[in-house]
Design a protein around this motif. Structure first.
Motif, PDB file in Angstrom:
ATOM      1  N   VAL A   1       0.933  -1.094   0.021  1.00 25.10           N
ATOM      2  CA  VAL A   1       0.057   0.085   0.014  1.00 25.10           C
ATOM      3  C   VAL A   1       0.853   1.127  -0.015  1.00 25.10           C
ATOM      4  O   VAL A   1       1.715   1.533   0.880  1.00 25.10           O
ATOM      5  N   THR A   2       0.662   2.206  -1.119  1.00 30.03           N
ATOM      6  CA  THR A   2       1.533   3.266  -1.071  1.00 30.03           C
ATOM      7  C   THR A   2       0.607   4.520  -1.730  1.00 30.03           C
ATOM      8  O   THR A   2      -0.319   4.168  -2.157  1.00 30.03           O
ATOM      9  N   SER A   3       1.305   5.590  -1.780  1.00 30.79           N
ATOM     10  CA  SER A   3       0.742   6.657  -2.475  1.00 30.79           C
ATOM     11  C   SER A   3       1.053   6.553  -3.803  1.00 30.79           C
ATOM     12  O   SER A   3       1.794   5.864  -4.287  1.00 30.79           O
ATOM     13  N   ALA A   4       0.001   7.297  -4.410  1.00 32.58           N
ATOM     14  CA  ALA A   4       0.059   7.289  -5.935  1.00 32.58           C
ATOM     15  C   ALA A   4       1.457   7.610  -6.553  1.00 32.58           C
ATOM     16  O   ALA A   4       1.878   7.369  -7.529  1.00 32.58           O
ATOM     17  N   GLY A   5       2.231   8.323  -5.764  1.00 27.89           N
ATOM     18  CA  GLY A   5       3.730   8.876  -6.141  1.00 27.89           C
ATOM     19  C   GLY A   5       4.722   7.801  -6.624  1.00 27.89           C
ATOM     20  O   GLY A   5       5.555   8.167  -7.484  1.00 27.89           O
ATOM     21  N   THR A   6       4.437   6.577  -6.216  1.00 26.96           N
ATOM     22  CA  THR A   6       5.290   5.630  -6.574  1.00 26.96           C
ATOM     23  C   THR A   6       5.122   5.193  -8.075  1.00 26.96           C
ATOM     24  O   THR A   6       6.099   5.270  -8.692  1.00 26.96           O
ATOM     25  N   LEU A   7       4.120   5.169  -8.599  1.00 29.37           N
ATOM     26  CA  LEU A   7       3.721   4.833  -9.882  1.00 29.37           C
ATOM     27  C   LEU A   7       3.760   6.030 -10.704  1.00 29.37           C
ATOM     28  O   LEU A   7       4.196   6.091 -12.061  1.00 29.37           O
ATOM     29  N   ASP A   8       3.627   7.146 -10.315  1.00 25.94           N
ATOM     30  CA  ASP A   8       3.197   8.527 -11.014  1.00 25.94           C
ATOM     31  C   ASP A   8       4.489   9.257 -11.192  1.00 25.94           C
ATOM     32  O   ASP A   8       4.400  10.456 -11.644  1.00 25.94           O
ATOM     33  N   LYS A   9       5.620   8.816 -10.714  1.00 29.94           N
ATOM     34  CA  LYS A   9       6.710   9.779 -10.573  1.00 29.94           C
ATOM     35  C   LYS A   9       7.261  10.108 -11.986  1.00 29.94           C
ATOM     36  O   LYS A   9       7.065   8.961 -12.990  1.00 29.94           O
ATOM     37  N   ARG A  10       7.689  11.232 -12.348  1.00 26.50           N
ATOM     38  CA  ARG A  10       8.206  11.492 -13.719  1.00 26.50           C
ATOM     39  C   ARG A  10       9.350  10.831 -14.047  1.00 26.50           C
ATOM     40  O   ARG A  10       9.490  10.233 -15.269  1.00 26.50           O
ATOM     41  N   GLY A  11      10.172  10.564 -13.156  1.00 28.94           N
ATOM     42  CA  GLY A  11      11.245   9.731 -13.275  1.00 28.94           C
ATOM     43  C   GLY A  11      11.131   8.148 -13.037  1.00 28.94           C
ATOM     44  O   GLY A  11      10.303   7.707 -12.327  1.00 28.94           O
ATOM     45  N   GLU A  12      12.003   7.490 -13.922  1.00 29.88           N
ATOM     46  CA  GLU A  12      11.820   5.928 -13.903  1.00 29.88           C
ATOM     47  C   GLU A  12      12.781   5.107 -12.861  1.00 29.88           C
ATOM     48  O   GLU A  12      12.596   3.939 -12.760  1.00 29.88           O
ATOM     49  N   LYS A  13      13.704   5.709 -12.014  1.00 34.12           N
ATOM     50  CA  LYS A  13      14.917   5.352 -11.431  1.00 34.12           C
ATOM     51  C   LYS A  13      14.320   4.422 -10.365  1.00 34.12           C
ATOM     52  O   LYS A  13      14.704   3.315 -10.728  1.00 34.12           O
ATOM     53  N   ILE A  14      13.193   4.753  -9.625  1.00 32.00           N
ATOM     54  CA  ILE A  14      12.857   3.637  -8.537  1.00 32.00           C
ATOM     55  C   ILE A  14      11.996   2.642  -9.390  1.00 32.00           C
ATOM     56  O   ILE A  14      12.269   1.466  -8.787  1.00 32.00           O
TER      57      ILE A  14
END
Length: 123
Positions: free
Chosen positions: A49-62
């Motif tokens: 369970v995480t915020s939408a920020g994990t998949l929505d980040k502009r960068g792909e690094k993580i």
């Protein structure tokens, strides 16, 4: 490489944690996600369970670091109102399911690594 299943619900916040594996600072939910994957045996499952920020980040690094050893099996996005009543918070939340690969060969299903803008108002 210890557990068949790791269930993750890290603290939300806009602060970083130093990852001792690569000595880099990562956002708290990214750190816990990567660390949880490291704890999985090959073939193990991680519901997270995480915020939408994990998949929505502009960068792909993580996302690329996750993809180095795991596949995204399924993802569900909950609206910002999903936890208002129970937790008194308003945040778009993702429920993500990852499977750690049996070997390091990446699957061709890597479309989730890229992000793009979607105009929801016109639909």
């Amino acid at each position: 490489n210890t557990y068949d299943v790791v269930i993750g619900n890290p603290p939300y916040g806009n602060f970083t944690v130093n990852d001792p594996i690569d000595n880099q600072n990562k956002l708290v939910h990214d750190y816990f996600l990567l660390d949880s994957i490291r704890l999985l045996k090959p073939g193990g499952i991680l519901p997270f369970v995480t915020s939408a920020g994990t998949l929505d980040k502009r960068g792909e690094k993580i996302r690329r670091q996750i993809y180095a050893s795991s596949d995204l099996v399924s993802a569900f996005r909950l609206p910002s109102s999903g936890f208002e009543k129970e937790a008194d918070t308003s945040v778009v939340t993702d429920l993500l399911f990852f499977r750690k690969r049996l070997d390091i060969v990446a699957s061709p299903a890597d479309a989730w690594l890229k992000t793009s803008a979607v105009d929801c108002e016109s639909k």
